[in-house]
Design a protein around this motif. Sequence first.
Motif, PDB file in Angstrom:
ATOM      1  N   THR A  59      26.344  12.824 -64.830  1.00 58.46           N
ATOM      2  CA  THR A  59      25.000  11.375 -65.576  1.00 58.46           C
ATOM      3  C   THR A  59      24.100  11.471 -65.794  1.00 58.46           C
ATOM      4  OG1 THR A  59      26.688   9.914 -62.858  1.00 58.46           O
ATOM      5  CG2 THR A  59      24.515   9.179 -64.580  1.00 58.46           C
ATOM      6  N   PRO A  60      23.701  11.092 -67.361  1.00 57.71           N
ATOM      7  CA  PRO A  60      22.718  10.755 -67.434  1.00 57.71           C
ATOM      8  C   PRO A  60      21.429   9.767 -67.522  1.00 57.71           C
ATOM      9  CG  PRO A  60      24.437  10.558 -69.394  1.00 57.71           C
ATOM     10  CD  PRO A  60      25.270  10.711 -68.504  1.00 57.71           C
ATOM     11  N   ALA A  61      20.861   9.852 -67.346  1.00 61.73           N
ATOM     12  CA  ALA A  61      19.320   9.352 -67.125  1.00 61.73           C
ATOM     13  C   ALA A  61      18.479   8.843 -67.689  1.00 61.73           C
ATOM     14  CB  ALA A  61      18.978   9.968 -65.453  1.00 61.73           C
ATOM     15  N   GLY A  62      18.020   7.966 -68.060  1.00 61.52           N
ATOM     16  CA  GLY A  62      16.761   7.645 -69.087  1.00 61.52           C
ATOM     17  C   GLY A  62      16.313   8.466 -70.170  1.00 61.52           C
ATOM     18  N   ALA A  63      15.631   9.309 -70.063  1.00 61.23           N
ATOM     19  CA  ALA A  63      15.909  10.049 -71.449  1.00 61.23           C
ATOM     20  C   ALA A  63      16.639  11.571 -71.787  1.00 61.23           C
ATOM     21  CB  ALA A  63      14.620  10.517 -71.759  1.00 61.23           C
ATOM     22  N   TRP A  64      16.882  11.639 -70.356  1.00 58.22           N
ATOM     23  CA  TRP A  64      17.804  12.491 -70.083  1.00 58.22           C
ATOM     24  C   TRP A  64      19.027  12.415 -70.303  1.00 58.22           C
ATOM     25  CZ3 TRP A  64      20.361  14.310 -65.343  1.00 58.22           C
ATOM     26  CH2 TRP A  64      21.020  15.995 -65.603  1.00 58.22           C
ATOM     27  N   ASP A  65      19.192  13.264 -71.463  1.00 65.60           N
ATOM     28  CA  ASP A  65      21.492  13.028 -71.752  1.00 65.60           C
ATOM     29  C   ASP A  65      22.301  13.859 -70.409  1.00 65.60           C
ATOM     30  OD1 ASP A  65      21.126  16.074 -71.763  1.00 65.60           O
ATOM     31  OD2 ASP A  65      21.800  16.073 -74.043  1.00 65.60           O
ATOM     32  N   GLY A  66      21.904  14.130 -69.737  1.00 68.94           N
ATOM     33  CA  GLY A  66      22.752  14.191 -68.211  1.00 68.94           C
ATOM     34  C   GLY A  66      23.317  16.052 -68.438  1.00 68.94           C
ATOM     35  N   ARG A  67      23.218  16.839 -69.444  1.00 68.39           N
ATOM     36  CA  ARG A  67      23.199  17.939 -69.750  1.00 68.39           C
ATOM     37  C   ARG A  67      22.332  18.881 -68.479  1.00 68.39           C
ATOM     38  NH1 ARG A  67      24.498  18.545 -75.453  1.00 68.39           N
ATOM     39  NH2 ARG A  67      26.493  17.476 -74.903  1.00 68.39           N
ATOM     40  N   ILE A  68      23.157  19.839 -68.122  1.00 70.48           N
ATOM     41  CA  ILE A  68      22.412  20.935 -67.318  1.00 70.48           C
ATOM     42  C   ILE A  68      22.923  21.907 -68.413  1.00 70.48           C
ATOM     43  CG2 ILE A  68      22.304  22.275 -65.597  1.00 70.48           C
ATOM     44  CD1 ILE A  68      23.759  19.580 -63.679  1.00 70.48           C
ATOM     45  N   ARG A  69      22.123  22.915 -68.700  1.00 72.85           N
ATOM     46  CA  ARG A  69      21.694  23.756 -69.808  1.00 72.85           C
ATOM     47  C   ARG A  69      21.879  25.130 -68.626  1.00 72.85           C
ATOM     48  NH1 ARG A  69      20.273  19.619 -72.181  1.00 72.85           N
ATOM     49  NH2 ARG A  69      20.642  19.285 -74.376  1.00 72.85           N
ATOM     50  N   CYS A  70      22.308  26.341 -68.742  1.00 67.68           N
ATOM     51  CA  CYS A  70      22.669  27.414 -67.826  1.00 67.68           C
ATOM     52  C   CYS A  70      22.837  28.289 -69.065  1.00 67.68           C
ATOM     53  CB  CYS A  70      23.964  27.000 -67.245  1.00 67.68           C
ATOM     54  SG  CYS A  70      23.965  25.663 -65.447  1.00 67.68           S
ATOM     55  N   GLY A  87      17.516  21.204 -66.337  1.00 70.52           N
ATOM     56  CA  GLY A  87      18.048  19.696 -67.222  1.00 70.52           C
ATOM     57  C   GLY A  87      16.763  19.029 -67.035  1.00 70.52           C
ATOM     58  N   GLY A  88      17.626  17.396 -67.246  1.00 71.76           N
ATOM     59  CA  GLY A  88      16.083  16.704 -66.887  1.00 71.76           C
ATOM     60  C   GLY A  88      15.271  16.131 -68.082  1.00 71.76           C
ATOM     61  N   ASP A  89      14.469  15.086 -68.134  1.00 72.87           N
ATOM     62  CA  ASP A  89      13.457  15.042 -69.225  1.00 72.87           C
ATOM     63  C   ASP A  89      11.872  14.702 -68.462  1.00 72.87           C
ATOM     64  OD1 ASP A  89      11.932  13.485 -71.170  1.00 72.87           O
ATOM     65  OD2 ASP A  89      13.801  14.604 -72.361  1.00 72.87           O
ATOM     66  N   GLU A  90      11.050  15.152 -69.072  1.00 76.08           N
ATOM     67  CA  GLU A  90       9.497  14.706 -68.611  1.00 76.08           C
ATOM     68  C   GLU A  90      10.049  13.880 -68.335  1.00 76.08           C
ATOM     69  OE1 GLU A  90       6.910  17.216 -66.944  1.00 76.08           O
ATOM     70  OE2 GLU A  90       7.777  18.411 -68.669  1.00 76.08           O
ATOM     71  N   GLY A  91      10.136  12.833 -68.966  1.00 73.42           N
ATOM     72  CA  GLY A  91       9.253  11.440 -68.826  1.00 73.42           C
ATOM     73  C   GLY A  91      10.319  10.877 -67.787  1.00 73.42           C
ATOM     74  N   ASN A  92      10.945  11.704 -67.113  1.00 72.97           N
ATOM     75  CA  ASN A  92      12.149  10.523 -66.471  1.00 72.97           C
ATOM     76  C   ASN A  92      11.091  11.221 -65.372  1.00 72.97           C
ATOM     77  OD1 ASN A  92      13.596  10.254 -68.189  1.00 72.97           O
ATOM     78  ND2 ASN A  92      15.825  11.174 -66.898  1.00 72.97           N
ATOM     79  N   SER A  93      11.184  10.189 -63.940  1.00 68.11           N
ATOM     80  CA  SER A  93      10.650  10.511 -62.565  1.00 68.11           C
ATOM     81  C   SER A  93      12.160  10.487 -61.671  1.00 68.11           C
ATOM     82  CB  SER A  93       9.561   9.553 -61.816  1.00 68.11           C
ATOM     83  OG  SER A  93      10.202   8.155 -62.301  1.00 68.11           O
ATOM     84  N   GLY A  94      11.991  10.874 -60.421  1.00 69.75           N
ATOM     85  CA  GLY A  94      13.685  10.485 -59.231  1.00 69.75           C
ATOM     86  C   GLY A  94      14.577  11.831 -60.168  1.00 69.75           C
TER      87      GLY A  94
END
Length: 154
Positions: A59-70, A87-94
Amino acid sequence: MSDILQKSDTQEIVVDEIFPHAPEKLWKTLASGELMGRWLMVPTGFEPVKGTQFTFQTTPAGAWDGRIRCEVLEAIPNECLVFAWKGGDEGNSGYGSKLDTMVSLTLSPAEGGTRLRLVHSGFVTPRNDSAFASMSNGWKGVIRNVGTIAGEPE
């Protein structure tokens, strides 16, 4: 300020289970993209070969597209599978905060079967506290699923 004082604390999740299966059965479950889709998430591009890059979609959240890169860091049949999990994005919290971790799945002989030890390491405190909390519980169920799938008749 010294480099040591600037470094963040990290946490790791450890799940350790013994299953009444041969290492080969557990490895087959861990190293098959099709079976991985049943015990974790459906991977795109997964092969149990060092250097292979693959992704999961959540599930995407904020600036993160929801992709987990492995990326597979190590794959030794019937012994271990290790991969980077980013994953995630620097601009997101939680949920959806930047995550740069490693997952290690190790098989070893144990009385009555095979021990499967998962270590998911590199959760930065406090930035990754949300991911750490949800994945701590999630990995326990995932590892149980690995054991269940490995026990299915072929």
